[in-house]
Scaffold this motif. Structure first.
Motif, PDB file in Angstrom:
ATOM      1  N   GLY A 177       0.789  -1.230   0.000  1.00 51.06           N
ATOM      2  CA  GLY A 177       0.000   0.000   0.000  1.00 51.06           C
ATOM      3  C   GLY A 177       0.814   1.269   0.000  1.00 51.06           C
ATOM      4  O   GLY A 177       0.261   2.368  -0.104  1.00 51.06           O
ATOM      5  N   SER A 178       2.134   1.140   0.119  1.00 49.93           N
ATOM      6  CA  SER A 178       2.966   2.348   0.132  1.00 49.93           C
ATOM      7  C   SER A 178       3.151   2.881  -1.285  1.00 49.93           C
ATOM      8  O   SER A 178       3.039   2.148  -2.265  1.00 49.93           O
ATOM      9  CB  SER A 178       4.321   2.046   0.763  1.00 49.93           C
ATOM     10  OG  SER A 178       5.027   1.112  -0.023  1.00 49.93           O
ATOM     11  N   ALA A 179       3.452   4.169  -1.361  1.00 55.40           N
ATOM     12  CA  ALA A 179       3.715   4.809  -2.650  1.00 55.40           C
ATOM     13  C   ALA A 179       5.222   4.821  -2.863  1.00 55.40           C
ATOM     14  O   ALA A 179       5.972   5.319  -2.023  1.00 55.40           O
ATOM     15  CB  ALA A 179       3.162   6.223  -2.668  1.00 55.40           C
ATOM     16  N   SER A 180       5.658   4.258  -3.978  1.00 50.81           N
ATOM     17  CA  SER A 180       7.094   4.121  -4.223  1.00 50.81           C
ATOM     18  C   SER A 180       7.802   5.461  -4.403  1.00 50.81           C
ATOM     19  O   SER A 180       8.905   5.641  -3.938  1.00 50.81           O
ATOM     20  CB  SER A 180       7.334   3.242  -5.451  1.00 50.81           C
ATOM     21  OG  SER A 180       6.853   1.949  -5.192  1.00 50.81           O
ATOM     22  N   ASN A 181       7.195   6.379  -5.124  1.00 51.24           N
ATOM     23  CA  ASN A 181       7.807   7.700  -5.272  1.00 51.24           C
ATOM     24  C   ASN A 181       7.157   8.608  -4.231  1.00 51.24           C
ATOM     25  O   ASN A 181       6.053   9.059  -4.386  1.00 51.24           O
ATOM     26  CB  ASN A 181       7.660   8.252  -6.686  1.00 51.24           C
ATOM     27  CG  ASN A 181       6.424   7.763  -7.383  1.00 51.24           C
ATOM     28  OD1 ASN A 181       5.630   7.040  -6.818  1.00 51.24           O
ATOM     29  ND2 ASN A 181       6.244   8.158  -8.613  1.00 51.24           N
ATOM     30  N   THR A 182       7.897   8.868  -3.168  1.00 46.17           N
ATOM     31  CA  THR A 182       7.346   9.438  -1.942  1.00 46.17           C
ATOM     32  C   THR A 182       6.908  10.887  -2.076  1.00 46.17           C
ATOM     33  O   THR A 182       7.436  11.647  -2.866  1.00 46.17           O
ATOM     34  CB  THR A 182       8.372   9.343  -0.811  1.00 46.17           C
ATOM     35  OG1 THR A 182       9.533  10.074  -1.189  1.00 46.17           O
ATOM     36  CG2 THR A 182       8.737   7.913  -0.537  1.00 46.17           C
ATOM     37  N   TRP A 183       5.933  11.233  -1.272  1.00 47.65           N
ATOM     38  CA  TRP A 183       5.386  12.575  -1.137  1.00 47.65           C
ATOM     39  C   TRP A 183       5.099  13.242  -2.471  1.00 47.65           C
ATOM     40  O   TRP A 183       5.534  14.352  -2.745  1.00 47.65           O
ATOM     41  CB  TRP A 183       6.267  13.446  -0.261  1.00 47.65           C
ATOM     42  CG  TRP A 183       6.194  13.018   1.150  1.00 47.65           C
ATOM     43  CD1 TRP A 183       7.138  12.307   1.822  1.00 47.65           C
ATOM     44  CD2 TRP A 183       5.130  13.207   2.063  1.00 47.65           C
ATOM     45  NE1 TRP A 183       6.725  12.043   3.100  1.00 47.65           N
ATOM     46  CE2 TRP A 183       5.484  12.588   3.277  1.00 47.65           C
ATOM     47  CE3 TRP A 183       3.892  13.829   1.987  1.00 47.65           C
ATOM     48  CZ2 TRP A 183       4.654  12.585   4.390  1.00 47.65           C
ATOM     49  CZ3 TRP A 183       3.075  13.822   3.098  1.00 47.65           C
ATOM     50  CH2 TRP A 183       3.458  13.214   4.272  1.00 47.65           C
ATOM     51  N   GLN A 184       4.371  12.545  -3.270  1.00 49.15           N
ATOM     52  CA  GLN A 184       3.914  13.074  -4.547  1.00 49.15           C
ATOM     53  C   GLN A 184       2.732  14.005  -4.286  1.00 49.15           C
ATOM     54  O   GLN A 184       1.935  13.770  -3.367  1.00 49.15           O
ATOM     55  CB  GLN A 184       3.482  11.911  -5.439  1.00 49.15           C
ATOM     56  CG  GLN A 184       2.923  12.296  -6.757  1.00 49.15           C
ATOM     57  CD  GLN A 184       3.974  12.740  -7.740  1.00 49.15           C
ATOM     58  OE1 GLN A 184       5.157  12.732  -7.451  1.00 49.15           O
ATOM     59  NE2 GLN A 184       3.547  13.139  -8.896  1.00 49.15           N
ATOM     60  N   SER A 185       2.604  15.055  -5.070  1.00 48.86           N
ATOM     61  CA  SER A 185       1.402  15.883  -4.948  1.00 48.86           C
ATOM     62  C   SER A 185       0.944  16.341  -6.321  1.00 48.86           C
ATOM     63  O   SER A 185       1.755  16.502  -7.236  1.00 48.86           O
ATOM     64  CB  SER A 185       1.631  17.079  -4.021  1.00 48.86           C
ATOM     65  OG  SER A 185       2.315  18.088  -4.669  1.00 48.86           O
ATOM     66  N   LEU A 186      -0.350  16.537  -6.438  1.00 45.34           N
ATOM     67  CA  LEU A 186      -0.971  17.044  -7.656  1.00 45.34           C
ATOM     68  C   LEU A 186      -1.597  18.389  -7.321  1.00 45.34           C
ATOM     69  O   LEU A 186      -2.196  18.547  -6.254  1.00 45.34           O
ATOM     70  CB  LEU A 186      -2.052  16.083  -8.155  1.00 45.34           C
ATOM     71  CG  LEU A 186      -1.593  14.693  -8.563  1.00 45.34           C
ATOM     72  CD1 LEU A 186      -2.793  13.778  -8.790  1.00 45.34           C
ATOM     73  CD2 LEU A 186      -0.754  14.755  -9.812  1.00 45.34           C
TER      74      LEU A 186
END
Length: 179
Positions: A131-140
């Motif tokens: 469930g973790s996001a591989s490319n951390t602290w992404q924002s849109l």
């Protein structure tokens, strides 16, 4: 001579009423347009939050790596950070960074050209089986072209949690680098 009681309005009264109505409509149209743009902006933010949460759930439930990426054609991930043309969710191809393995599971819709959706770092988001996001602290960032007052964000933490909000510092947003 008998005088008849008149019922209704004369031509002068009707013209005055139409003129008043025209002035009121002219005042209301810009506000209505702004309200509709704000609604579309919030709806887009909500769509992306739901899609990201769904992508994360797919990764956890199926124990595979899932990619969430922008798309221009609805078939392949595009190689830019503009998300306004739509998005894809599917199994991530571990050999090709930022691409799907096979056909997409879900396809997101395109928004009007006045709506700008851009990412701050990566061109795609991977969710791991935990469930973790591989490319951390992404924002849109979500904004309306030419309007620096209305700016919304969606942030994905390294643990894969998705959160929507209002931008705190619009001047540093990648949204306005494309305007």
């Amino acid at each position: 001579m008998k005088r008849r009681d008149r019922k209704g309005f004369g031509l002068a009264e009707q013209i005055i009423a139409l003129a008043v109505l025209a002035v009121l409509v002219a005042i209301a149209v810009p506000a209505l347009h702004r309200m509709l743009e704000t609604h579309e902006l919030r709806a887009a933010q909500g769509d992306y939050i739901a899609a990201l949460q769904h992508a994360r759930n797919l990764a956890v439930n199926e124990q595979v790596r899932i990619i969430f990426c922008p798309s221009r054609d609805g078939l392949r991930c595009s190689d830019d950070d503009a998300w306004s043309q739509g998005w894809l969710i599917g199994k991530a191809d571990v050999d090709k960074d930022g691409q799907l393995l096979g056909s997409p599971r879900y396809i997101g819709r395109k928004y009007r050209d006045t709506l700008v959706i851009v990412s701050n770092k990566q061109k795609y988001i991977w969710f791991s089986p935990d469930g973790s996001a591989s490319n951390t602290w992404q924002s849109l960032s979500f904004c309306v072209k030419g309007d620096r007052e209305r700016l919304l964000t969606v942030t994905i933490s390294s643990r894969g949690r998705v959160k929507g909000g209002v931008a705190q510092n619009p001047a540093t947003s990648p949204c306005f680098a494309t305007n």
